[in-house]
Design a protein around this motif. Structure first.
Motif, PDB file in Angstrom:
ATOM      1  N   VAL A   5     113.384 -20.527 -62.443  1.00 43.20           N
ATOM      2  CA  VAL A   5     112.450 -19.704 -63.223  1.00 43.20           C
ATOM      3  C   VAL A   5     111.724 -20.601 -64.220  1.00 43.20           C
ATOM      4  CG1 VAL A   5     112.279 -17.776 -64.819  1.00 43.20           C
ATOM      5  CG2 VAL A   5     113.958 -17.719 -62.968  1.00 43.20           C
ATOM      6  N   PRO A   6     110.369 -20.554 -64.242  1.00 40.64           N
ATOM      7  CA  PRO A   6     109.637 -21.387 -65.197  1.00 40.64           C
ATOM      8  C   PRO A   6     109.879 -20.916 -66.627  1.00 40.64           C
ATOM      9  CG  PRO A   6     108.121 -19.982 -63.993  1.00 40.64           C
ATOM     10  CD  PRO A   6     109.488 -19.778 -63.398  1.00 40.64           C
ATOM     11  N   PRO A   7     109.752 -21.813 -67.572  1.00 41.70           N
ATOM     12  CA  PRO A   7     109.938 -21.421 -68.972  1.00 41.70           C
ATOM     13  C   PRO A   7     108.925 -20.368 -69.408  1.00 41.70           C
ATOM     14  CG  PRO A   7     109.642 -23.809 -68.775  1.00 41.70           C
ATOM     15  CD  PRO A   7     109.461 -23.214 -67.424  1.00 41.70           C
ATOM     16  N   ALA A   8     109.278 -19.636 -70.435  1.00 44.69           N
ATOM     17  CA  ALA A   8     108.409 -18.559 -70.924  1.00 44.69           C
ATOM     18  C   ALA A   8     107.052 -19.080 -71.367  1.00 44.69           C
ATOM     19  CB  ALA A   8     109.092 -17.819 -72.071  1.00 44.69           C
ATOM     20  N   SER A   9     106.999 -20.299 -71.892  1.00 41.06           N
ATOM     21  CA  SER A   9     105.708 -20.840 -72.340  1.00 41.06           C
ATOM     22  C   SER A   9     104.767 -21.066 -71.170  1.00 41.06           C
ATOM     23  CB  SER A   9     105.907 -22.131 -73.125  1.00 41.06           C
ATOM     24  OG  SER A   9     106.511 -23.109 -72.309  1.00 41.06           O
ATOM     25  N   ASP A  10     105.298 -21.492 -70.027  1.00 45.28           N
ATOM     26  CA  ASP A  10     104.454 -21.658 -68.840  1.00 45.28           C
ATOM     27  C   ASP A  10     103.924 -20.319 -68.355  1.00 45.28           C
ATOM     28  OD1 ASP A  10     104.776 -24.390 -68.857  1.00 45.28           O
ATOM     29  OD2 ASP A  10     106.379 -24.382 -67.349  1.00 45.28           O
ATOM     30  N   ASN A  11     104.789 -19.304 -68.389  1.00 48.98           N
ATOM     31  CA  ASN A  11     104.347 -17.967 -67.993  1.00 48.98           C
ATOM     32  C   ASN A  11     103.231 -17.470 -68.910  1.00 48.98           C
ATOM     33  OD1 ASN A  11     106.172 -17.802 -65.911  1.00 48.98           O
ATOM     34  ND2 ASN A  11     107.709 -16.714 -67.112  1.00 48.98           N
ATOM     35  N   GLU A  12     103.384 -17.712 -70.195  1.00 53.92           N
ATOM     36  CA  GLU A  12     102.375 -17.248 -71.155  1.00 53.92           C
ATOM     37  C   GLU A  12     101.055 -17.989 -70.968  1.00 53.92           C
ATOM     38  OE1 GLU A  12     100.907 -14.719 -73.958  1.00 53.92           O
ATOM     39  OE2 GLU A  12     102.820 -14.659 -72.922  1.00 53.92           O
ATOM     40  N   ARG A  13     101.107 -19.281 -70.717  1.00 47.61           N
ATOM     41  CA  ARG A  13      99.870 -20.049 -70.465  1.00 47.61           C
ATOM     42  C   ARG A  13      99.160 -19.531 -69.221  1.00 47.61           C
ATOM     43  NH1 ARG A  13     103.010 -24.873 -71.185  1.00 47.61           N
ATOM     44  NH2 ARG A  13     103.060 -25.296 -73.391  1.00 47.61           N
ATOM     45  N   THR A  14      99.931 -19.226 -68.191  1.00 51.88           N
ATOM     46  CA  THR A  14      99.349 -18.697 -66.959  1.00 51.88           C
ATOM     47  C   THR A  14      98.680 -17.353 -67.226  1.00 51.88           C
ATOM     48  OG1 THR A  14     101.023 -19.814 -65.644  1.00 51.88           O
ATOM     49  CG2 THR A  14      99.875 -18.003 -64.601  1.00 51.88           C
ATOM     50  N   ARG A  15      99.335 -16.492 -67.965  1.00 49.93           N
ATOM     51  CA  ARG A  15      98.749 -15.189 -68.292  1.00 49.93           C
ATOM     52  C   ARG A  15      97.484 -15.339 -69.124  1.00 49.93           C
ATOM     53  NH1 ARG A  15     102.360 -11.947 -71.489  1.00 49.93           N
ATOM     54  NH2 ARG A  15     100.730 -10.405 -71.282  1.00 49.93           N
ATOM     55  N   LEU A  16      97.491 -16.248 -70.083  1.00 49.45           N
ATOM     56  CA  LEU A  16      96.305 -16.450 -70.920  1.00 49.45           C
ATOM     57  C   LEU A  16      95.130 -16.973 -70.103  1.00 49.45           C
ATOM     58  CD1 LEU A  16      97.902 -17.957 -74.141  1.00 49.45           C
ATOM     59  CD2 LEU A  16      96.824 -15.721 -73.891  1.00 49.45           C
ATOM     60  N   ALA A  17      95.394 -17.894 -69.183  1.00 50.35           N
ATOM     61  CA  ALA A  17      94.320 -18.428 -68.334  1.00 50.35           C
ATOM     62  C   ALA A  17      93.742 -17.332 -67.444  1.00 50.35           C
ATOM     63  CB  ALA A  17      94.839 -19.583 -67.487  1.00 50.35           C
ATOM     64  N   ALA A  18      94.600 -16.531 -66.840  1.00 51.05           N
ATOM     65  CA  ALA A  18      94.126 -15.445 -65.983  1.00 51.05           C
ATOM     66  C   ALA A  18      93.341 -14.418 -66.792  1.00 51.05           C
ATOM     67  CB  ALA A  18      95.312 -14.783 -65.283  1.00 51.05           C
ATOM     68  N   ASN A  19      93.820 -14.093 -67.986  1.00 47.40           N
ATOM     69  CA  ASN A  19      93.111 -13.124 -68.833  1.00 47.40           C
ATOM     70  C   ASN A  19      91.753 -13.651 -69.279  1.00 47.40           C
ATOM     71  OD1 ASN A  19      95.032 -11.119 -68.716  1.00 47.40           O
ATOM     72  ND2 ASN A  19      96.142 -11.869 -70.497  1.00 47.40           N
ATOM     73  N   ALA A  20      91.668 -14.928 -69.602  1.00 48.49           N
ATOM     74  CA  ALA A  20      90.389 -15.506 -70.022  1.00 48.49           C
ATOM     75  C   ALA A  20      89.360 -15.438 -68.895  1.00 48.49           C
ATOM     76  CB  ALA A  20      90.584 -16.943 -70.480  1.00 48.49           C
ATOM     77  N   LEU A  21      89.777 -15.761 -67.685  1.00 44.29           N
ATOM     78  CA  LEU A  21      88.857 -15.681 -66.553  1.00 44.29           C
ATOM     79  C   LEU A  21      88.448 -14.239 -66.265  1.00 44.29           C
ATOM     80  CD1 LEU A  21      90.508 -18.318 -64.220  1.00 44.29           C
ATOM     81  CD2 LEU A  21      88.245 -18.467 -65.265  1.00 44.29           C
ATOM     82  N   ASP A  22      89.382 -13.323 -66.397  1.00 39.44           N
ATOM     83  CA  ASP A  22      89.058 -11.922 -66.160  1.00 39.44           C
ATOM     84  C   ASP A  22      88.088 -11.403 -67.218  1.00 39.44           C
ATOM     85  OD1 ASP A  22      89.373  -9.619 -64.538  1.00 39.44           O
ATOM     86  OD2 ASP A  22      90.576  -8.734 -66.143  1.00 39.44           O
ATOM     87  N   ARG A  23      88.243 -11.805 -68.467  1.00 46.67           N
ATOM     88  CA  ARG A  23      87.317 -11.394 -69.529  1.00 46.67           C
ATOM     89  C   ARG A  23      85.933 -11.983 -69.308  1.00 46.67           C
ATOM     90  NH1 ARG A  23      90.481  -8.869 -68.910  1.00 46.67           N
ATOM     91  NH2 ARG A  23      92.285  -8.272 -70.107  1.00 46.67           N
ATOM     92  N   ALA A  24      85.873 -13.200 -68.785  1.00 47.86           N
ATOM     93  CA  ALA A  24      84.571 -13.807 -68.477  1.00 47.86           C
ATOM     94  C   ALA A  24      83.854 -13.008 -67.394  1.00 47.86           C
ATOM     95  CB  ALA A  24      84.753 -15.258 -68.047  1.00 47.86           C
ATOM     96  N   SER A  25      84.584 -12.549 -66.398  1.00 48.98           N
ATOM     97  CA  SER A  25      83.953 -11.751 -65.350  1.00 48.98           C
ATOM     98  C   SER A  25      83.462 -10.410 -65.896  1.00 48.98           C
ATOM     99  CB  SER A  25      84.920 -11.526 -64.185  1.00 48.98           C
ATOM    100  OG  SER A  25      85.965 -10.664 -64.542  1.00 48.98           O
ATOM    101  N   THR A  26      84.218  -9.818 -66.809  1.00 45.06           N
ATOM    102  CA  THR A  26      83.794  -8.564 -67.424  1.00 45.06           C
ATOM    103  C   THR A  26      82.529  -8.770 -68.258  1.00 45.06           C
ATOM    104  OG1 THR A  26      86.078  -7.816 -67.487  1.00 45.06           O
ATOM    105  CG2 THR A  26      84.534  -6.663 -68.908  1.00 45.06           C
ATOM    106  N   ALA A  27      82.449  -9.882 -68.966  1.00 43.05           N
ATOM    107  CA  ALA A  27      81.263 -10.183 -69.762  1.00 43.05           C
ATOM    108  C   ALA A  27      80.038 -10.367 -68.868  1.00 43.05           C
ATOM    109  CB  ALA A  27      81.493 -11.425 -70.612  1.00 43.05           C
ATOM    110  N   CYS A  28      80.189 -11.044 -67.752  1.00 37.79           N
ATOM    111  CA  CYS A  28      79.073 -11.215 -66.809  1.00 37.79           C
ATOM    112  C   CYS A  28      78.604  -9.864 -66.291  1.00 37.79           C
ATOM    113  CB  CYS A  28      79.490 -12.088 -65.636  1.00 37.79           C
ATOM    114  SG  CYS A  28      79.648 -13.829 -66.034  1.00 37.79           S
TER     115      CYS A  28
END
Length: 76
Positions: A5-28
Motif C-alpha cells: 500500500v502506498p503511503p498516505a502522502s502519495d495517495n494525497e498527491r495523486t488525488r490533488l493532481a487528478a482534482n487539479a486537472l478536473d478543475r481545469a476541464s471544468t474551467a474550459c
C-alpha cells in the motif's frame, strides 16, 4: 493479494493532481462554451454560426483532454 500500500502522502498527491486537472476541464467548459453561448443568446455580439460551432468544438476538446488525463492519474 495486492501489492504494498502506498503511503498516505502519495495517495494525497495523486488525488490533488487528478482534482487539479478536473478543475481545469471544468474551467474550459465554463469559459469556452457557456460564456460563448450566453453571449450569442443574449445578443451581445454578432458571431457567425460557423464561429460558434468551431469555438464550441475546440473548447469542448480542451475540456475533455484534462478530464481524461485526470482519470488516468491514479493508474500511473
Amino acid at each position: 493479494m495486492s501489492g504494498p500500500v502506498p503511503p498516505a502522502s502519495d495517495n494525497e498527491r495523486t488525488r490533488l493532481a487528478a482534482n487539479a486537472l478536473d478543475r481545469a476541464s471544468t474551467a474550459c467548459l465554463a469559459v469556452g462554451i457557456f460564456a460563448r453561448l450566453s453571449a450569442a443568446t443574449l445578443g451581445s455580439a454578432h458571431v457567425p454560426l460557423l464561429g460558434i460551432v468551431v469555438s464550441f468544438a475546440g473548447w469542448l476538446a480542451a475540456a475533455i483532454m484534462p478530464h481524461m488525463a485526470a482519470r488516468r492519474v491514479p493508474e500511473d
